[in-house]
Scaffold this active site. Structure first.
Site, short mmCIF file in Angstrom:
data_model
loop_
_atom_site.label_atom_id
_atom_site.label_comp_id
_atom_site.label_asym_id
_atom_site.label_seq_id
_atom_site.Cartn_x
_atom_site.Cartn_y
_atom_site.Cartn_z
N THR A 51 0.82 -1.22 0.00
CA THR A 51 0.00 0.00 0.00
C THR A 51 0.85 1.26 0.00
O THR A 51 0.51 2.25 -0.64
CB THR A 51 -0.94 0.01 1.22
N SER B 206 1.25 -7.18 -1.29
CA SER B 206 1.82 -8.19 -0.38
C SER B 206 0.96 -9.45 -0.31
O SER B 206 1.41 -10.48 0.19
CB SER B 206 2.02 -7.61 1.01
N THR C 30 1.04 -4.40 4.24
CA THR C 30 0.72 -4.79 5.61
C THR C 30 0.12 -6.19 5.73
O THR C 30 0.23 -6.82 6.79
CB THR C 30 -0.25 -3.78 6.24
N ASP C 31 -0.53 -6.68 4.67
CA ASP C 31 -1.31 -7.91 4.82
C ASP C 31 -0.45 -9.13 5.16
O ASP C 31 -0.89 -10.02 5.90
CB ASP C 31 -2.12 -8.19 3.55
#
Length: 334
Positions: A12, A54, A85-86
């Site tokens: 992101t 990700s 972040t995932d």
């Protein structure tokens, strides 16, 4: 002034809007340009490794990150990886096993909103990460996010939208970063080994099975055909259903008889497992010799198994390595 290498992998933080939604398009140089204030406390260079969402992160990407850090290890004082972040917690855990005993900081960070947006957490997270990586006391693999510094094996994404997305599970924060100041809660660099070790192999044939009431054991039979290890996320402190048929016992027994690895974990995020508490866990662990995750995060358990099975298939060595504490990953066991 410390020399820091920032590695871009996408996520992101690197996204721009497209007709199909947010997509990683910004280069590592462009991302770094959004934090000009970093020049006051470090000399930062950038290197693009990947530029992917990700969600698409794979073990071969972790190996590529570790290889890039090894290649440049002697040229820089610290490293910052910009990441989605995932799957950030998986990457932080994987790098904790692929790069051990690093006296230099290896920081993973990202954002809930792209760095080119007016309202974003990206610029703060990146600036905080560069600042932390410039600290003399910093070392090893960590996540820096929302002003918190988390051990690489203890991070977990617990919120899908909020800026305080990550928590440290079953372990205190290493430090905090606020208003340009780093406050350390754990200062143990002097007691850590100083000989960095890089590893180059992972075995991705690790499966995860989440128990639900009434699930049949034939799922384990299917997984056995395709995987070398399975992590069973059980209920509470851990145990397997003891249905009248005894199918789960037989399925796990078959796994172990074929030299495959079975690890029991818990679906509960905090406080860990303890299979010795109830009969549904105690007897099967005692009789079959299962491994138990205890206070490890799921992400650490998955990636540690991938790392271990990339090094050995000997049962005793696997057990010894699994219960060896690496980057604060497991502290409690019975």
């Amino acid at each position: 002034m410390k020399k820091i290498l920032m590695l871009g992998t996408g996520g992101t933080i690197a996204c721009k809007r497209s007709d199909q939604g947010l997509k990683p398009l910004l280069t590592s140089d462009e991302i770094l340009s959004y934090v000009p204030e970093a020049a006051s406390f470090c000399q930062a260079d950038s290197l693009q490794i990947l530029n992917i969402d990700s969600t698409n992160m794979q073990p071969n990407h972790w190996l590529a990150m570790a290889e890039a850090i090894e290649t440049h290890y002697n040229d820089y004082d610290g490293f910052v990886i910009c990441h989605g972040t995932d799957t950030m917690a998986y990457t932080a855990s994987a790098l904790s096993y692929l790069i051990q005993n690093s006296e230099k900081p290896i920081v993973i960070t990202g954002a809930q909103r792209p760095i080119d947006m007016e309202n974003t957490d990206a610029r703060t997270n990146l600036s905080d990460s560069l600042r932390f990586a410039s600290q003399e006391k910093a070392h090893g693999v960590t996540i820096v996010f929302d002003g918190k510094v988390i051990a690489g094996t203890r991070g977990k994404k617990e919120r899908s939208k909020s800026y305080n997305a990550f928590s440290s599970i079953n372990f205190p924060y290493i430090a905090t970063v606020q208003d340009g100041q780093v406050v350390f809660y754990l200062d143990d660099k002097a007691s850590c080994p100083r000989q960095v070790k890089f590893f180059k192999t992972l075995n991705p044939r690790v499966a995860l099975m989440k128990l639900i009431p009434s699930m049949g054991s034939n799922v384990l039979d299917y997984l056995a055909e395709h995987y070398d290890a399975v992590i069973i996320e059980s209920f509470g402190v851990g145990g397997l259903p003891s249905y009248d048929t005894g199918d789960f016992y037989k399925a796990v027994e078959a796994w172990i008889s074929h030299g495959k690895i079975v690890v029991m974990a818990t679906q509960v995020t905090n406080e860990g497992s303890n299979m010795s508490v109830y009969e549904v866990g105690h007897s099967i662990k005692k009789e079959l010799g299962l491994l138990e995750a205890y206070d490890m995060t799921l992400e650490a358990t998955v990636t540690k198994l991938m790392w271990i099975l990339g090094q050995t298939r000997d049962g005793e060595e696997i057990r010894e390595l699994f219960y060896q504490t690496i980057n604060r990953d497991i502290l409690w066991q019975v």
